[in-house]
Structures are given as C-alpha cells and as structure tokens.
Design a protein around this motif. Structure first.
Motif, PDB file in Angstrom:
ATOM      1  N   MET A   1      34.308 -52.517  48.844  1.00 18.55           N
ATOM      2  CA  MET A   1      35.098 -53.515  49.588  1.00 18.55           C
ATOM      3  C   MET A   1      36.398 -52.922  50.092  1.00 18.55           C
ATOM      4  SD  MET A   1      34.776 -57.084  47.590  1.00 18.55           S
ATOM      5  CE  MET A   1      33.678 -58.312  48.250  1.00 18.55           C
TER       6      MET A   1
ATOM      7  N   GLU B   1      34.483 -52.085  53.495  1.00 17.56           N
ATOM      8  CA  GLU B   1      34.275 -53.375  54.156  1.00 17.56           C
ATOM      9  C   GLU B   1      35.524 -53.893  54.891  1.00 17.56           C
ATOM     10  OE1 GLU B   1      32.064 -56.408  52.096  1.00 17.56           O
ATOM     11  OE2 GLU B   1      31.399 -54.974  50.613  1.00 17.56           O
TER      12      GLU B   1
ATOM     13  N   ALA C   1      30.629 -63.247  57.177  1.00 15.08           N
ATOM     14  CA  ALA C   1      31.436 -62.471  56.228  1.00 15.08           C
ATOM     15  C   ALA C   1      31.187 -63.040  54.834  1.00 15.08           C
ATOM     16  CB  ALA C   1      32.913 -62.546  56.609  1.00 15.08           C
ATOM     17  N   GLY C   2      30.105 -62.573  54.219  1.00 15.69           N
ATOM     18  CA  GLY C   2      29.744 -63.119  52.909  1.00 15.69           C
ATOM     19  C   GLY C   2      29.122 -64.493  53.053  1.00 15.69           C
TER      20      GLY C   2
ATOM     21  N   GLY D   1      31.890 -67.738  50.029  1.00 15.05           N
ATOM     22  CA  GLY D   1      32.534 -67.492  48.733  1.00 15.05           C
ATOM     23  C   GLY D   1      34.007 -67.164  48.820  1.00 15.05           C
ATOM     24  N   GLY D   2      34.362 -66.035  48.209  1.00 12.46           N
ATOM     25  CA  GLY D   2      35.769 -65.673  48.037  1.00 12.46           C
ATOM     26  C   GLY D   2      36.528 -65.389  49.316  1.00 12.46           C
ATOM     27  N   GLY D   3      35.863 -64.801  50.282  1.00 18.14           N
ATOM     28  CA  GLY D   3      36.493 -64.611  51.585  1.00 18.14           C
ATOM     29  C   GLY D   3      37.461 -63.448  51.678  1.00 18.14           C
ATOM     30  N   THR D   4      37.239 -62.373  50.917  1.00 18.68           N
ATOM     31  CA  THR D   4      38.154 -61.235  51.064  1.00 18.68           C
ATOM     32  C   THR D   4      37.971 -60.553  52.421  1.00 18.68           C
ATOM     33  OG1 THR D   4      36.649 -59.676  49.961  1.00 18.68           O
ATOM     34  CG2 THR D   4      38.269 -60.806  48.574  1.00 18.68           C
ATOM     35  N   ASN D   5      36.760 -60.576  52.940  1.00 20.76           N
ATOM     36  CA  ASN D   5      36.551 -60.015  54.290  1.00 20.76           C
ATOM     37  C   ASN D   5      37.227 -60.882  55.348  1.00 20.76           C
ATOM     38  OD1 ASN D   5      34.779 -57.496  54.408  1.00 20.76           O
ATOM     39  ND2 ASN D   5      33.761 -58.755  52.869  1.00 20.76           N
TER      40      ASN D   5
ATOM     41  N   ILE E   1      28.322 -58.297  57.829  1.00 22.67           N
ATOM     42  CA  ILE E   1      28.703 -57.125  57.024  1.00 22.67           C
ATOM     43  C   ILE E   1      27.831 -57.085  55.776  1.00 22.67           C
ATOM     44  CG2 ILE E   1      30.671 -58.381  55.968  1.00 22.67           C
ATOM     45  CD1 ILE E   1      31.786 -55.185  56.165  1.00 22.67           C
ATOM     46  N   HIS E   2      27.300 -55.880  55.511  1.00 23.46           N
ATOM     47  CA  HIS E   2      26.428 -55.697  54.352  1.00 23.46           C
ATOM     48  C   HIS E   2      26.976 -54.546  53.506  1.00 23.46           C
ATOM     49  CE1 HIS E   2      22.786 -55.918  52.008  1.00 23.46           C
ATOM     50  NE2 HIS E   2      22.767 -54.602  52.017  1.00 23.46           N
ATOM     51  N   PRO E   3      27.038 -54.727  52.168  1.00 22.62           N
ATOM     52  CA  PRO E   3      27.694 -53.709  51.329  1.00 22.62           C
ATOM     53  C   PRO E   3      26.803 -52.547  50.893  1.00 22.62           C
ATOM     54  CG  PRO E   3      27.163 -55.600  49.995  1.00 22.62           C
ATOM     55  CD  PRO E   3      26.674 -55.922  51.392  1.00 22.62           C
TER      56      PRO E   3
HETATM   57  C1  GRF Z   1      30.766 -58.734  50.707  1.00 22.47           C
HETATM   58  O1  GRF Z   1      30.423 -57.731  49.813  1.00 22.47           O
HETATM   59  C2  GRF Z   1      29.943 -58.653  51.960  1.00 22.47           C
HETATM   60  O2  GRF Z   1      29.598 -57.360  52.318  1.00 22.47           O
HETATM   61  C3  GRF Z   1      28.704 -59.411  51.566  1.00 22.47           C
HETATM   62  O3  GRF Z   1      29.171 -60.473  50.757  1.00 22.47           O
HETATM   63  C4  GRF Z   1      30.413 -60.115  50.149  1.00 22.47           C
HETATM   64  C5  GRF Z   1      31.408 -61.178  50.518  1.00 22.47           C
HETATM   65  O4  GRF Z   1      32.651 -61.003  49.917  1.00 22.47           O
HETATM   66  N1  GRF Z   1      27.940 -59.807  52.711  1.00 22.47           N
HETATM   67  P1  GRF Z   1      33.913 -61.861  50.397  1.00 22.47           P
HETATM   68  O5  GRF Z   1      33.513 -63.338  50.332  1.00 22.47           O
HETATM   69  O6  GRF Z   1      34.258 -61.439  51.785  1.00 22.47           O
HETATM   70  O7  GRF Z   1      34.983 -61.544  49.405  1.00 22.47           O
END
Ligand code: GRF
Length: 209
Positions: A182, A186, A93-94, A24-28, A114-116
């Motif tokens: 996040m 995260e 990462a997501g 998805g968005g990839g903020t991590n 990673i798990h939120p």
């Molecule tokens: C994060 O909340 C991560 O912990 C979970 O999925 C989400 C991904 O967010 N596994 P992003 O794509 O990194 O913005």
C-alpha cells in the motif's frame, strides 16, 4: 476550505470528473484526496464517493473534505447518480462488489481498478484483500506489487495502465506485505493512473471539439 467551495472555479471543460467507489477503509481514496489537495491530481477532480457499505470509513474521509457521497448497492441507481453528476470515469478503490457486464456496457466510460499484486499473478475471482498477500507468500515470490488496470467483464482482466513492484522480505507476514505494498505502490500508483487516464480523456474531448 470545503470541496464544494472550490468547485465553481474548477468546474469547467478542462476538468475530468471522477467518482470513487469504495467498500472499506479508503486509504487509496485518501491518497487521491491528498494529491488533489496538493494540486497533483489535475485534470481530475473527485466529485463523488459511492459505497456499497454504509459503515465504510472511506465515507468519513469523503465527508471530512466535503465530497458528496452516496451509499447504494443498486446498479441502476449507481448509473443514475453517475449520469446526474456527469462523471467522466470511475475509480474502484477497494470496491468489493463485482460490477455486472450489463453495468459496464451501460456506463460506457472508462472504469479503472487497483489490485494489490502484479497482474497476472494472484488475481481474479476470490483474490482480494489479505488473501492476495497470503497467496503470494505461500507461492514464495520474491517480488509483488500493485497494478492499476481498466475494468472489463473479466475480473482483473482489463488492460494494464500502471504497475509497481515491491520486494518481498524473508520475514514478511501477509499483513506486513499488504502494508508495504500500500505505502510503496498503491498510494503512489492510483493517483498517477488517474492523471494518465484523465489526460487521455481530455485529449479525446479536445479532438471532438
Ligand atoms: C487495497 O489493497 C486495494 O488494492 C484493494 O483493496 C484494498 C483497499 O484498501 N483493491 P483501502 O480501502 O483503499 O484502504
């Protein structure tokens, strides 16, 4: 400078090559890219970004800094790409697809996720994305957070590497809690966990020489 321009100087036995799997968005992923740019992801180097979703914004984040990327949902192709790029460990990462037991056995190198939430709370099958925070608020916990853990055949069941707690506020909505976790947990935790895993792989490699 593009990532590829700096590779020659970094591409040595002291570098731990990581691939980041995203949906998805990839903020991590962005948090990892930013730390690497600041020289704070060493000994790790982000070599590849792979997505099962061709529309993932995370792919743009990778291309903006010249990181090679692939789109595939096929585990055999994934294994081939990881092998060809000599990846030392995998970072989820997501990544919204569950990797099969067969894939985990064949890859045979560390995979981290990673798990939120604070595992073992609000985790496992069906507990992903905003649902995690909805469940935390429904239960009424006063503290939540994030966990980075090794991946094994049990969803969210592998050994914990790092955790960080975040306070839940009285007026939280799932979205507000998600954002705070996040920002406060995260994006701090994932780069730190990568460094920790990278250093332990480096140590194992040095013992084998
Ligand atoms: C994060 O909340 C991560 O912990 C979970 O999925 C989400 C991904 O967010 N596994 P992003 O794509 O990194 O913005």
């Amino acid at each position: 400078m593009l990532k590829t321009d700096s590779l020659a100087s970094k591409n040595n036995s002291e570098t731990i090559r990581i691939a980041v799997l995203v949906s998805g968005g990839g903020t991590n992923l962005q948090a990892l890219i930013d730390k690497e740019k600041d020289g704070k992801l060493s000994p790790c180097s982000i070599e590849l970004v792979i997505s099962n979703n061709s529309r993932a914004f995370a792919l743009k984040r990778a291309s903006d800094v010249g990181i090679e990327s692939f789109v595939t949902s096929d585990e055999e192709e994934l294994l081939r790409i990881l092998d060809e790029h000599k990846i030392d460990f995998l970072v989820l990462a997501g990544y919204l697809k569950i990797l099969s037991k067969d894939f985990i056995a064949k890859f045979a190198k560390p995979i981290i996720n990673i798990h939120p939430s604070l595992i073992p709370s609000f985790c496992g099958k069906g507990c992903y994305g905003i649902h995690v925070h909805e469940k935390a608020l429904e239960y009424g916990v006063k503290v939540s957070g994030a966990t980075v853990h090794y991946v094994n055949k049990i969803p969210d069941g592998g050994e914990i590497i790092l955790q960080k707690a975040v306070d839940v506020m009285d007026d939280d909505t799932p979205e507000k809690l998600q954002k705070r976790i996040m920002e406060e947990a995260e994006w701090v935790l994932l780069p730190k966990a990568c460094v920790k895993v990278g250093e332990s792989i480096l140590l194992q490699k040095s013992k084998r020489i």
